[in-house]
Design an enzyme around this catalytic site. Structure first.
Site, mmCIF file in Angstrom:
data_model
loop_
_atom_site.group_PDB
_atom_site.id
_atom_site.type_symbol
_atom_site.label_atom_id
_atom_site.label_comp_id
_atom_site.label_asym_id
_atom_site.label_seq_id
_atom_site.Cartn_x
_atom_site.Cartn_y
_atom_site.Cartn_z
ATOM 1 N N SER A 82 0.841 -1.197 0.000
ATOM 2 C CA SER A 82 0.000 0.000 0.000
ATOM 3 C C SER A 82 0.881 1.254 0.000
ATOM 4 C CB SER A 82 -0.958 -0.049 1.189
ATOM 5 O OG SER A 82 -1.986 0.918 1.037
ATOM 6 N N ASP A 104 -10.116 -5.492 -3.234
ATOM 7 C CA ASP A 104 -9.478 -4.508 -2.358
ATOM 8 C C ASP A 104 -10.356 -3.254 -2.302
ATOM 9 O OD1 ASP A 104 -7.816 -2.375 -1.460
ATOM 10 O OD2 ASP A 104 -6.027 -3.393 -2.217
ATOM 11 N N HIS A 128 -7.261 -6.019 0.853
ATOM 12 C CA HIS A 128 -6.095 -5.174 1.151
ATOM 13 C C HIS A 128 -5.335 -5.636 2.403
ATOM 14 C CE1 HIS A 128 -4.164 -1.337 0.041
ATOM 15 N NE2 HIS A 128 -4.045 -1.052 1.333
#
EC number: 3.1.2.12
Lengths: 290, 290
Positions: free
Chosen positions: A156, A236, A269
């Site tokens: 991320s 995600d 995620h």
């Protein structure tokens, strides 16, 4: 095994055996960040008899060095491959380090975005780019059985950091990988907020920290770029708005950069996604590390 | 895939893909415990086409169903073996459930010790033995693609729970394993406090929840006992005082019970220890599950 012998700036805070190696946590006084910083290291069993190459892992928003250490299951593979894992925190910390005035999760503490801030009051401490590129590897390689054969990976915000740092320092990293990276921060809400805060309103200064821009500007000089592997879950919550994976895919195609960018069906995620594919990433890095 | 179809008592709280399977978190109204309870389940990919056997995991003091789920790395192996993981909480929870009056970590919430309490005010909710032996497997097997082929494992207080429940219900579990278990709670501080609180001062009532006593009382009837695997780190802060591993070793030898009890050099009491050996435990269970 002794660590950082003779370096009074580094304190061993925790040591646990895992998969035959050592999970270590250190605290040191960072010159670059002007504060005390914790970082974690996994040393595989092979480090008992010689220097080992290292994968640097950059974590995402709200994380510290402990999330990847405890949740990714990376030590099993790293022990098998004889690779160290170097896991820094995600921002400067401690009293005197300013935080987002509203306590937001996406700016300030836990959200350094791996840039060198130029704006007050952030510039004094928020120099994460230099910390990751220079100070931390210099420290690690001076006091641990870790060589200067480096790869870089992250998740991320940390996937953004890994791509940016790897692309800008291709002589220092033999491969780059990322999970769910923010690939075009100058065009997403997280990135705009962070870069406006840390770097000011002149958006031209933001571009040096945008993976898609960096790849684009290299144009067809793909031979300069380390091998790149990106995994993105299609379930995600932050895809596509914050992550903008398609921008990187387009630039990669346009410039023939050769990055391998994969979608993984049904994954989100979380660290469960990372755990599911970290073995492939570490084997990818090991095959490129000298 | 639908879960607990038609059972309004069970709510799906979270669902994440991991290693090709599903990490699930449910909440249900427990009759046995008289409160709402969360539990986690990992369903391997094989559960999409038929019922799979299950390893029940009992966690230790202060844990919930989430520690093992996020830290042990067990899903990778369970997905490979086609085994479900069933991960309950460690005590009743919620408003109205009494806790240790001093908020201690080793009694009350997070510390149910897998017994059926008989003393006020604990008896109403603290019925973890019956919850684990009966209510939870009945629920799981009624609403998930999980068969009644069961193994049981756990850590520390949960290792105690796995040994006690497995030994007392050998017809229900085809194998038992434990990490760092409390093997003789009637003779350690944690166990004495918990059993005096939940079961009262008559120590004869404690013996039904002591793995060493249970093994001793089976004497030479070792054919009744499921295969047992125990791992104990020799750098564990709670060894030997709280865990009393040598008591189980002595009884195991004396009664020829055939339990495999191993010391692992340099490992402590943490999830890094569990992560390092969970693969061996799950493969041990899979080889015994029908």
């Amino acid at each position: 095994m002794a660590f950082f012998t003779g370096n009074a700036n580094v304190e061993l805070k925790d040591q646990k055996k895992v998969f035959g190696g050592q999970q270590l946590r250190f605290r040191h006084a960072s010159n670059t960040l002007q504060c005390d910083m914790d970082f974690s290291v996994f040393l595989p069993p092979q480090a008992e008899v010689g220097k080992v190459p290292a994968v640097y892992w950059l974590s995402g928003l709200t994380c510290t060095d402990e999330n990847f250490s405890s949740k990714a299951g990376a030590q099993r593979v790293a022990a098998d491959l004889g690779v160290a894992l170097i896991i820094p925190d995600t921002s400067p910390r401690g009293e005197g380090v300013p935080d987002d005035p509203d306590g937001a999760y996406d700016f300030g503490l836990g959200a350094g975005f791996y840039v060198n801030a130029t704006e007050a009051p952030w510039a004094k401490h928020y120099q994460m780019y230099d910390y990751i590129v220079d100070e931390l590897p210099n420290l690690v390689e001076s006091g641990l059985p870790v060589s200067d054969a480096r790869a870089i990976s992250g998740h991320s915000m940390g996937g953004h950091g890994a791509l940016v740092i790897g692309l800008r320092n291709s002589e220092r990293y033999s491969s780059i990988s990322a999970f769910s990276p923010i690939v075009n921060p100058i065009n997403c809400a997280w990135g705009k907020k962070a870069f406006a805060g840390y770097l000011g309103s002149d958006e031209r200064k933001w571009r040096q920290y945008d993976a898609s821009v960096l790849l684009q500007e290299r144009d067809n000089r793909s031979h300069d770029i380390p091998p790149i592997l990106v995994d993105q879950g299609d379930a995600d919550n932050f895809y596509p708005e914050q992550l903008r994976t398609e921008t990187l895919i387009a630039v990669n195609t346009e410039t023939s950069a050769g990055a391998k960018i994969r979608f993984q069906e049904g994954y989100d995620h979380s660290y469960y996604f990372i755990a599911s594919f970290i073995e492939e990433h570490l084997r990818f890095h090991a095959s490129n590390l000298r």
